[in-house]
Design an enzyme around this catalytic site. Structure first.
Site, mmCIF file in Angstrom:
data_model
loop_
_atom_site.group_PDB
_atom_site.id
_atom_site.type_symbol
_atom_site.label_atom_id
_atom_site.label_comp_id
_atom_site.label_asym_id
_atom_site.label_seq_id
_atom_site.Cartn_x
_atom_site.Cartn_y
_atom_site.Cartn_z
ATOM 1 N N HIS A 91 69.285 59.093 -18.578
ATOM 2 C CA HIS A 91 69.409 57.857 -17.794
ATOM 3 C C HIS A 91 70.863 57.607 -17.405
ATOM 4 C CE1 HIS A 91 65.748 56.835 -20.356
ATOM 5 N NE2 HIS A 91 65.288 56.623 -19.139
ATOM 6 N N GLN A 140 56.632 62.389 -10.041
ATOM 7 C CA GLN A 140 56.995 61.015 -9.702
ATOM 8 C C GLN A 140 57.976 61.004 -8.531
ATOM 9 O OE1 GLN A 140 57.933 57.845 -12.688
ATOM 10 N NE2 GLN A 140 60.035 58.415 -12.264
ATOM 11 N N ALA A 175 65.216 52.288 -23.473
ATOM 12 C CA ALA A 175 65.407 53.309 -24.509
ATOM 13 C C ALA A 175 66.277 54.415 -23.910
ATOM 14 C CB ALA A 175 64.080 53.840 -25.036
ATOM 15 N N ALA A 234 71.051 60.077 -22.590
ATOM 16 C CA ALA A 234 72.045 60.661 -21.682
ATOM 17 C C ALA A 234 71.466 61.002 -20.305
ATOM 18 C CB ALA A 234 72.662 61.904 -22.321
HETATM 19 P P1 AMP Z 1 61.952 56.317 -17.669
HETATM 20 O O1 AMP Z 1 62.814 55.343 -18.389
HETATM 21 O O2 AMP Z 1 61.341 57.359 -18.529
HETATM 22 O O3 AMP Z 1 60.963 55.649 -16.734
HETATM 23 O O4 AMP Z 1 62.932 57.126 -16.713
HETATM 24 C C1 AMP Z 1 63.771 56.451 -15.815
HETATM 25 C C2 AMP Z 1 64.403 57.467 -14.908
HETATM 26 O O5 AMP Z 1 65.167 58.383 -15.696
HETATM 27 C C3 AMP Z 1 63.371 58.309 -14.127
HETATM 28 O O6 AMP Z 1 63.856 58.524 -12.812
HETATM 29 C C4 AMP Z 1 63.338 59.594 -14.928
HETATM 30 O O7 AMP Z 1 62.964 60.712 -14.147
HETATM 31 C C5 AMP Z 1 64.787 59.701 -15.372
HETATM 32 N N1 AMP Z 1 64.910 60.555 -16.545
HETATM 33 C C6 AMP Z 1 64.236 60.459 -17.717
HETATM 34 N N2 AMP Z 1 64.578 61.473 -18.542
HETATM 35 C C7 AMP Z 1 65.487 62.227 -17.878
HETATM 36 C C8 AMP Z 1 66.214 63.421 -18.181
HETATM 37 N N3 AMP Z 1 66.080 64.033 -19.353
HETATM 38 N N4 AMP Z 1 67.062 63.898 -17.244
HETATM 39 C C9 AMP Z 1 67.209 63.285 -16.041
HETATM 40 N N5 AMP Z 1 66.558 62.163 -15.698
HETATM 41 C C10 AMP Z 1 65.703 61.638 -16.594
#
Ligand code: AMP
Length: 283
Positions: free
Chosen positions: A34, A153, A29, A32
């Site tokens: 990611h 995390q 999902a 920006a």
């Molecule tokens: P997730 O898909 O939520 O497990 O996130 C995957 C990676 O993207 C993790 O390292 C998150 O910390 C990072 N991430 C998620 N949202 C953001 C954001 N708004 N800004 C920067 N990194 C993000």
């Protein structure tokens, strides 16, 4: 861009790919935030290195079955986004390939995980550490990028890498926000229109409280109280926790004399959001 869904295909695809390899673990999902991580990975390895992305909704890090089931999974859009961002390889395994039905080994971090989201979501960070270690090993990653949005995390993964001598360089990336200030999250799409309109106030509350620090306040209590008064004024945000913690140990601090974090988690209906702001004392 190579897309692989099983482990033998991953090993085979990795063989000819140039090193160093930087991994961006995600649950898909993609937004920006990611994509900024993928760009940072490219920046890190250069044009001749390899940028790999994993898209895996890791079942063992969910403490609520309904959250796992409702997690968005727009795989085709995600693959197009990875391609456009310049990823070289995307790994999209099925949970049955990642976890044998009788899997019985996990990795637990036992100090930083005991507070904040760890206290609110039992088993969550054990699930995170376990899947991240598996991904590091599967990719033989040289480095990996994680968002500072999930600062707990990130701190736990850095601790795991330090304590287990994992030969992977960890890169933290700044939080990417919507123009109205809401931290980007895959869960934002599940907010109702009313909740989405109110949600930017969460970060505004943190900013207002952080402004006290710039006005000379060093004590945690009034800073937390300021954030709390703004957050409880929101019509439908249910606070899970609001805490001011040391940026390194994640322990609550009464006074700010080194870098700290004001962190909040809460719910709009059943959608859990987290956000934080860095508090840096000026000497
Ligand atoms: P997730 O898909 O939520 O497990 O996130 C995957 C990676 O993207 C993790 O390292 C998150 O910390 C990072 N991430 C998620 N949202 C953001 C954001 N708004 N800004 C920067 N990194 C993000």
């Amino acid at each position: 861009m190579i897309v692989v869904a099983d482990i033998p295909a991953l090993h085979e695809s990795l063989l000819p790919l140039p090193r160093p390899l930087c991994l961006v673990p995600t649950m898909g999902a993609l937004h920006a935030g990611h994509l900024a991580l993928i760009h940072a990975a490219r920046q890190h390895v250069g044009p001749h290195g390899t940028v790999a992305v994993s898209i895996f909704v890791n079942p063992i890090q969910f403490d609520r079955k309904d959250d796992l089931e409702r997690y968005p999974r727009p795989l085709e859009l995600d693959l197009a986004a990875c391609r456009a961002a310049g990823a070289d390889l995307v790994f999209t395994p099925d949970p049955t390939l990642m976890y044998a039905s009788d899997h019985s080994v996990t990795i637990s971090e036992n100090r930083l995980s005991s507070t904040l989201c760890g206290a609110a979501r039992p088993g969550h960070f054990t699930g995170v550490c376990t899947v991240v270690m598996k991904l590091f090993l599967l990719f033989r990653a040289d480095s990996a990028v994680f968002g500072k949005k999930d600062f707990q995390q990130l701190a736990i993964i850095r601790r795991m890498v330090r304590d287990l001598n994992v030969p992977v360089e960890i890169i933290g990336h700044a939080t990417i926000r919507e123009p109205d200030g809401l931290a980007m999250s895959s869960r934002n799409v599940r907010l109702s229109a009313v909740h989405r309109a109110e949600a930017p106030s969460i970060y505004r509350a943190l900013c207002t409280a952080a402004a006290l620090l710039n006005m000379g306040e060093r004590s945690a209590k009034p800073i937390i109280a300021m954030a709390q008064s703004h957050l409880i004024a929101l019509s439908s945000f249910r606070i899970d926790y609001l805490a001011l913690v040391d940026a390194e140990t994640l322990e609550e601090v009464p006074l700010i004399h080194k870098p700290a974090i004001l962190a909040v988690a809460g719910f709009y209906a059943d959608v859990r959001l987290i956000d934080h702001i860095d508090l840096r004392p000026v000497s």
